[in-house]
Design a protein around this motif. Sequence first.
Motif, short mmCIF file in Angstrom:
data_model
loop_
_atom_site.label_atom_id
_atom_site.label_comp_id
_atom_site.label_asym_id
_atom_site.label_seq_id
_atom_site.Cartn_x
_atom_site.Cartn_y
_atom_site.Cartn_z
N VAL A 1 0.77 -1.28 0.28
CA VAL A 1 0.05 0.01 -0.14
C VAL A 1 0.48 1.54 -0.14
N ASN A 2 1.62 1.73 0.79
CA ASN A 2 2.72 2.44 0.72
C ASN A 2 3.57 2.90 -0.54
N GLY A 3 4.03 1.86 -0.64
CA GLY A 3 4.63 1.20 -1.96
C GLY A 3 3.95 1.93 -3.20
N LEU A 4 2.59 1.55 -3.17
CA LEU A 4 1.95 2.19 -4.39
C LEU A 4 1.44 3.54 -3.75
N ILE A 5 1.02 4.14 -2.88
CA ILE A 5 1.20 5.46 -2.82
C ILE A 5 1.99 6.89 -3.12
N SER A 6 3.26 5.92 -2.68
CA SER A 6 4.68 6.41 -2.82
C SER A 6 4.57 6.98 -4.65
N GLY A 7 4.58 5.56 -4.95
CA GLY A 7 4.71 6.09 -6.66
C GLY A 7 3.75 6.84 -6.96
N VAL A 8 2.08 7.38 -6.24
CA VAL A 8 1.36 8.12 -7.17
C VAL A 8 1.75 9.77 -6.30
N ASP A 9 2.17 9.93 -5.72
CA ASP A 9 2.88 10.58 -4.96
C ASP A 9 3.74 11.76 -6.14
N GLN A 10 4.93 10.32 -7.20
CA GLN A 10 5.67 11.60 -7.39
C GLN A 10 5.21 11.55 -9.26
N VAL A 11 4.09 11.05 -9.06
CA VAL A 11 3.70 11.38 -10.61
C VAL A 11 2.97 13.09 -10.97
N PRO A 12 3.56 13.91 -11.96
CA PRO A 12 3.70 14.80 -12.22
C PRO A 12 2.27 15.07 -12.77
N ASP A 13 1.92 16.64 -11.68
CA ASP A 13 0.93 16.49 -11.72
C ASP A 13 0.50 17.36 -13.88
N GLN A 14 0.91 17.64 -14.40
CA GLN A 14 1.12 17.57 -15.79
C GLN A 14 0.73 16.22 -16.24
N TYR A 15 0.50 15.28 -15.86
CA TYR A 15 -0.40 13.89 -16.41
C TYR A 15 -1.28 14.52 -16.27
N ARG A 16 -1.75 14.43 -14.56
CA ARG A 16 -3.52 14.46 -14.45
C ARG A 16 -3.62 15.96 -15.41
N ARG A 17 -3.71 17.33 -15.02
CA ARG A 17 -4.50 17.66 -16.01
C ARG A 17 -4.70 17.56 -17.75
#
Length: 320
Positions: A194-210
């Motif tokens: 769980v913590n590995g998945l959360i850490s990976g998501v936190d490192q995704v750049p915001d530009q991808y979401r936008r």
Amino acid sequence: MQAETRTTVSSASGAPVADLRAQPPTPIPDPDPEAHAGRELDAGLDALQQQTVPPIGWSSRVARTLLPLAAVGAVIYVWQMYVWLVRPRPDVLPGPAEVLGTLRDLLADGQAQAVILTSLERGFAGFAIAVLIATPIGLLLVQSRFLRGAFGPIISGLQVLPSVAWVPAAIIWFGLSDATVYFVVLMGAVPSIVNGLISGVDQVPDQYRRVGHVLGAGRWVLVLKIVLPAALPGYVAGLKQGWAFSWRSLMAAEIIATGGALGFGLGGLLEQGRVLSDMAVVMAAVLIILSIGVVVELLLFGPLERRLLRRRGLLVAGTS
């Protein structure tokens, strides 16, 4: 020699002015120097992106293979020299020859194969169940700030808590059965994944979401199609750590929870060696456990991590 012809321009008074052919051309100033610098930067990035990682030569591969073997050989040499010089009691520290002989006997009568198969079945089954449980939990936590704020510290606390602490409670709840072992494995592996998945998501750049929002992606489509693939390196790191925790938790459970309906695994072999004061059996079991961990890393998680990094252009040149 023919005299060099020079062209001059006379002024109205007849005096010659500067020779036009002898003067260098005056450079035209760039109207937008910042744009020019940006174009140079883009060109440099494009050239860097087009660089390919050179293939790994056989010498590098052989060196990477021989270095761990040389380290193992050095450890065995120091171990043997200590036994020869200090001469400890065999029941305290046997020599490499005695341990290898015990391991050979365990393989000859089939006991080593049986305990390895039992522990591997439990380890991989428990790890697979942990992945199926931890992945949805991680996705829920990264999607909700409220849930993450409420349960995030608990998940981190469970990751720090030694899995062996769950063994007494699991024995009381489930008795001496396989459910006890699987429960301890899950409590060791799920928080790390769980913590590995959360850490990976936190490192995704915001530009991808936008970009996903601009393209009309919904909330879960954005997570499953954009965020989660971009978070794969961190997720795989969490899986790797989760496997390490599940394997250690399994050994602890098998050492403490013995008898009943439980099968006899590597942890049981360790406990048997302790009860019989047979240090050679204990060392042989430790070597088997260590070897399985190394093999899983070399054949599963190592290649998977390198493949992900290579596809994202993050692999350092000269590695494979």
